[in-house]
Scaffold this active site. Structure first.
Site, PDB file in Angstrom:
ATOM      1  N   PRO A  25     -27.689  60.629   5.626  1.00  0.00           N
ATOM      2  CA  PRO A  25     -28.793  61.227   4.859  1.00  0.00           C
ATOM      3  C   PRO A  25     -29.873  60.171   4.617  1.00  0.00           C
ATOM      4  O   PRO A  25     -29.602  59.105   4.076  1.00  0.00           O
ATOM      5  CB  PRO A  25     -28.125  61.640   3.542  1.00  0.00           C
ATOM      6  CG  PRO A  25     -26.937  60.729   3.425  1.00  0.00           C
ATOM      7  CD  PRO A  25     -26.482  60.448   4.826  1.00  0.00           C
ATOM      8  N   MET A  26     -31.106  60.453   5.036  1.00  0.00           N
ATOM      9  CA  MET A  26     -32.217  59.511   4.881  1.00  0.00           C
ATOM     10  C   MET A  26     -33.406  60.240   4.270  1.00  0.00           C
ATOM     11  O   MET A  26     -33.880  61.238   4.825  1.00  0.00           O
ATOM     12  CB  MET A  26     -32.618  58.915   6.240  1.00  0.00           C
ATOM     13  CG  MET A  26     -31.555  58.017   6.857  1.00  0.00           C
ATOM     14  SD  MET A  26     -32.009  57.486   8.535  1.00  0.00           S
ATOM     15  CE  MET A  26     -31.617  58.966   9.475  1.00  0.00           C
ATOM     16  N   GLN A  79     -26.621  66.876   1.217  1.00  0.00           N
ATOM     17  CA  GLN A  79     -26.319  65.869   0.201  1.00  0.00           C
ATOM     18  C   GLN A  79     -27.166  66.101  -1.056  1.00  0.00           C
ATOM     19  O   GLN A  79     -28.387  66.271  -0.965  1.00  0.00           O
ATOM     20  CB  GLN A  79     -26.576  64.448   0.713  1.00  0.00           C
ATOM     21  CG  GLN A  79     -26.076  63.403  -0.283  1.00  0.00           C
ATOM     22  CD  GLN A  79     -26.424  61.993   0.099  1.00  0.00           C
ATOM     23  OE1 GLN A  79     -27.597  61.618   0.062  1.00  0.00           O
ATOM     24  NE2 GLN A  79     -25.412  61.193   0.448  1.00  0.00           N
ATOM     25  N   CYS A 108     -26.757  55.587  -3.683  1.00  0.00           N
ATOM     26  CA  CYS A 108     -28.170  55.197  -3.637  1.00  0.00           C
ATOM     27  C   CYS A 108     -28.432  54.088  -4.652  1.00  0.00           C
ATOM     28  O   CYS A 108     -28.229  54.275  -5.851  1.00  0.00           O
ATOM     29  CB  CYS A 108     -29.064  56.396  -3.935  1.00  0.00           C
ATOM     30  SG  CYS A 108     -30.831  55.979  -3.914  1.00  0.00           S
ATOM     31  N   LYS A 150     -20.295  60.006  -1.016  1.00  0.00           N
ATOM     32  CA  LYS A 150     -20.751  58.802  -0.317  1.00  0.00           C
ATOM     33  C   LYS A 150     -20.943  57.725  -1.378  1.00  0.00           C
ATOM     34  O   LYS A 150     -21.736  57.891  -2.304  1.00  0.00           O
ATOM     35  CB  LYS A 150     -22.064  59.059   0.427  1.00  0.00           C
ATOM     36  CG  LYS A 150     -22.553  57.882   1.271  1.00  0.00           C
ATOM     37  CD  LYS A 150     -23.786  58.282   2.080  1.00  0.00           C
ATOM     38  CE  LYS A 150     -24.221  57.150   3.006  1.00  0.00           C
ATOM     39  NZ  LYS A 150     -24.719  55.976   2.287  1.00  0.00           N
ATOM     40  N   HIS A 178     -20.208  52.980   2.137  1.00  0.00           N
ATOM     41  CA  HIS A 178     -21.183  51.971   2.556  1.00  0.00           C
ATOM     42  C   HIS A 178     -20.629  50.622   2.086  1.00  0.00           C
ATOM     43  O   HIS A 178     -20.494  50.394   0.888  1.00  0.00           O
ATOM     44  CB  HIS A 178     -22.546  52.232   1.919  1.00  0.00           C
ATOM     45  CG  HIS A 178     -23.630  51.331   2.426  1.00  0.00           C
ATOM     46  ND1 HIS A 178     -24.790  51.813   2.997  1.00  0.00           N
ATOM     47  CD2 HIS A 178     -23.730  49.985   2.497  1.00  0.00           C
ATOM     48  CE1 HIS A 178     -25.556  50.793   3.360  1.00  0.00           C
ATOM     49  NE2 HIS A 178     -24.927  49.668   3.054  1.00  0.00           N
ATOM     50  N   ASN A 208     -20.030  53.148   6.860  1.00  0.00           N
ATOM     51  CA  ASN A 208     -21.487  53.140   6.946  1.00  0.00           C
ATOM     52  C   ASN A 208     -21.990  51.709   6.709  1.00  0.00           C
ATOM     53  O   ASN A 208     -21.465  50.999   5.865  1.00  0.00           O
ATOM     54  CB  ASN A 208     -22.068  54.100   5.910  1.00  0.00           C
ATOM     55  CG  ASN A 208     -23.593  54.102   5.879  1.00  0.00           C
ATOM     56  OD1 ASN A 208     -24.196  54.077   4.824  1.00  0.00           O
ATOM     57  ND2 ASN A 208     -24.212  54.118   7.044  1.00  0.00           N
ATOM     58  N   GLY A 209     -23.016  51.330   7.493  1.00  0.00           N
ATOM     59  CA  GLY A 209     -23.636  50.017   7.326  1.00  0.00           C
ATOM     60  C   GLY A 209     -23.713  49.231   8.621  1.00  0.00           C
ATOM     61  O   GLY A 209     -22.698  48.991   9.269  1.00  0.00           O
ATOM     62  N   ARG A 233     -30.493  53.506   9.934  1.00  0.00           N
ATOM     63  CA  ARG A 233     -31.608  52.810  10.585  1.00  0.00           C
ATOM     64  C   ARG A 233     -31.397  52.673  12.088  1.00  0.00           C
ATOM     65  O   ARG A 233     -32.362  52.668  12.852  1.00  0.00           O
ATOM     66  CB  ARG A 233     -31.801  51.440   9.934  1.00  0.00           C
ATOM     67  CG  ARG A 233     -32.444  51.497   8.559  1.00  0.00           C
ATOM     68  CD  ARG A 233     -32.535  50.130   7.921  1.00  0.00           C
ATOM     69  NE  ARG A 233     -31.211  49.567   7.665  1.00  0.00           N
ATOM     70  CZ  ARG A 233     -30.990  48.363   7.137  1.00  0.00           C
ATOM     71  NH1 ARG A 233     -32.020  47.598   6.826  1.00  0.00           N
ATOM     72  NH2 ARG A 233     -29.765  47.935   6.921  1.00  0.00           N
TER      73      ARG A 233
END
Length: 557
Positions: A25-26, A79, A108, A150, A178, A208-209, A233
């Protein structure tokens, strides 16, 4: 995979031994158009951008703008950011008919989110997270609908393990981790922490990461044993990453253009995605031009002119830029002048007479400045071409990458153009130096030829004079033999003596002139030998440069 009918669960995708590839999710980026793009390139599951659940439930306008989907946008996880269990459950019920699960954002790290009670601050409230997961599971009328979280990790990993185990007890479907704390941004990912969490729970765990290439998916799986890998990214820079491409293929760029235009994506979002996609494969001047474009039509024209369409990938490279066209023209002019100077039936003395024309005399005062200016310009261009060759030689295709027509063809085309520019500038510098030497040699050869001709004329004149004196000498001898009396003999002897002295003076003058000319000829010969050695040295250095470049090209191949 169909999941909207309630008969099939997204959990069936977590097969043993298979690593799911997930689009993270971005905010502003992982919207419908981008999700449609990454699904074409082997992405298994997509997330929506984070949506604030309270705003989503309060405003119809927010629901219409924040959540868009279509029948092909599956599997889809929505999300939400929430700090109230009932609000999250209500939002999940609204989106349940159009998605396959909801995810609670507990990771976040942005200040606004944490100050409002959202995001990473929730990892410090395990009981609240547990309650929110339970409410979603209880209130959504679909047993196959998933509820996931998350998270980020704590400095004390035991707290993170406790959070995950409580979420598991509440019925969480899976957990995305993450591998950084809420204070960390670009520090290395703690894969050991992800592995510890994976070993502590029985539900699937997503890592994640720092997932930037497909090889990172496999290495992360081997390090942690997770069931899936989520990228953010990395997918922005290359939406085809999960399909094995090292950099964004040209086909993917045009797919994005088609999808964005079809779905009416706002220009800012459309343009920004392309900026990310082309960052790795474009030079700084190209990025500067592309970033300044302000309309969809301008972007499409730029892409067409710079990269061409997918169908044009096999066609020859575009024409040279004006700059390199001028350099190539200068090189051809140099070659033409050297060919003219080497024409055998035009003598060096004739060329010297041409060089002494009045027009060249008026330009002679600028010659040294022009010569040095051209040398500097050509050397700068040569160094720039060397930089470009090194830049594009450093890009390699992964062994497992898809070797289809893609952006690597564009990179190889750029490498070819950089190598071509390197040869053009290198030869132009070399021939510019050679041409100056050739003109100098022609002038010296013409001067030597003129001196030799003058010496030959002087020698012929001396021979004629000597012959005349020999004839006069014979005549005098005959007169002496035929003369009568001492007076005649004395007069004859005096006349003979004067003639002999005159002859000696003439011979001495001729000898001195011949000696001086011989010395000048020796000096000229030494100068020509030195110039010949200098020319051989330059030719050898150029040959070594060419061999070095060819060896570099072979290494790249």
């Amino acid at each position: 995979m169909k999941t909207s009918n309630g008969n099939t669960s997204i959990m069936d995708m977590f097969e043993k031994g298979r690593v799911l590839k997930i689009c993270a999710p971005m905010v502003r980026y992982s919207k419908l158009a981008f999700r449609s793009l990454v699904r074409k390139y082997n992405c298994d599951i997509c997330f929506t951008p984070m949506i604030v659940a309270s705003d989503f439930m309060r405003s119809v306008k927010a629901r219409d703008s924040e959540f868009t989907t279509n029948e092909h946008d599956r599997p889809l996880i929505v999300q939400f950011a929430a700090h109230d269990a009932q609000t999250l459950a209500d939002a999940a019920c609204v989106v349940a008919p159009f998605s396959d699960g909801v995810d609670l954002n507990c990771g976040c790290p942005q200040r606004w989110a944490m100050s409002a009670g959202y995001g990473a601050c929730l990892i410090n409230k395990p009981e609240l997270v547990k309650d929110m997961v339970r409410q979603v599971r209880n209130q959504v009328d679909n047993p196959n609908y998933t509820a996931s979280i998350k998270i980020r990790i704590h400095k004390d990993l035991r707290r993170t393990v406790d959070l995950c185990q409580k979420a598991e007890a509440a019925g969480v479907s899976w957990i995305t981790v993450h591998g950084r704390t809420s204070e960390e941004r670009h520090q290395p990912v703690h894969f050991d922490a992800i592995k510890t969490i994976k070993d502590s729970v029985s539900v699937p765990v997503i890592a994640n990461g720092d997932i930037k290439y497909l090889r990172d998916v496999e290495s992360t799986h081997q390090l942690t044993g997770v069931d899936g890998v989520m990228a953010a990214r990395g997918l922005l820079a290359n939406p085809a990453m999960f399909d094995g491409y090292e950099d964004t293929p040209l086909e993917c760029v045009w797919d994005w253009v088609d999808i964005a235009v079809e779905q009416g994506t706002p220009f800012t979002c459309f343009h920004q995605h392309l900026i990310y996609m082309l960052e790795r494969v474009s030079s700084q001047p190209e990025r500067k031009v592309f970033n300044s474009l302000s309309s969809t039509s301008a972007v499409i024209d730029y892409l067409q002119n710079t990269y061409g369409s997918v169908s044009e990938l096999g066609k020859p490279a575009p024409e040279m830029t004006l700059q390199w066209t001028a350099v190539a023209l200068f090189l051809y002019v140099e070659i033409g002048i050297l060919v003219l100077l080497c024409i055998p039936f035009i003598s060096a003395r004739r060329w010297q007479s041409i060089f002494h024309l009045r027009i060249w005399g008026s330009l002679a005062q600028f010659w040294n400045r022009v010569f040095l200016t051209m040398i500097i310009i050509l050397i700068v261009l040569f160094l720039d071409a060397v930089r470009e060759v090194r830049k594009y030689s450093g890009k390699e295709v992964g062994t497992d990458a898809k070797l289809q027509p893609n952006m690597f063809d564009h990179l190889h085309m750029k490498l070819f153009r950089a190598q071509r520019n390197l040869y053009i500038s290198g030869f132009a510098v070399f021939l510019w130096l050679v041409m100056k030497r050739v003109v100098t040699l022609i002038n010296q050869l013409a001067t030597l030829s003129s001196t030799t001709a003058a010496l030959q004329a002087q020698a012929d004149s001396a021979n004629q004079t000597a012959k005349k004196y020999m004839e006069d000498n014979e005549l005098l001898k005959q007169t002496l033999m035929d003369g009568k009396g001492d007076k005649a003999t004395a007069e004859g002897m005096e006349l003979l003596r004067k003639d002999m002295e005159k002859l000696k003076e003439e011979l001495k003058t001729s000898k001195d002139a011949l000696k001086s000319s011989t010395s000048e000829a020796d000096v000229m010969k030494k100068q020509m030998d030195g110039l010949a050695r200098e020319y051989d040295r330059l030719l050898k250095e150029h040959q070594e440069l060419q061999n070095l470049q060819e060896s570099g090209s072979k290494k790249e191949d």
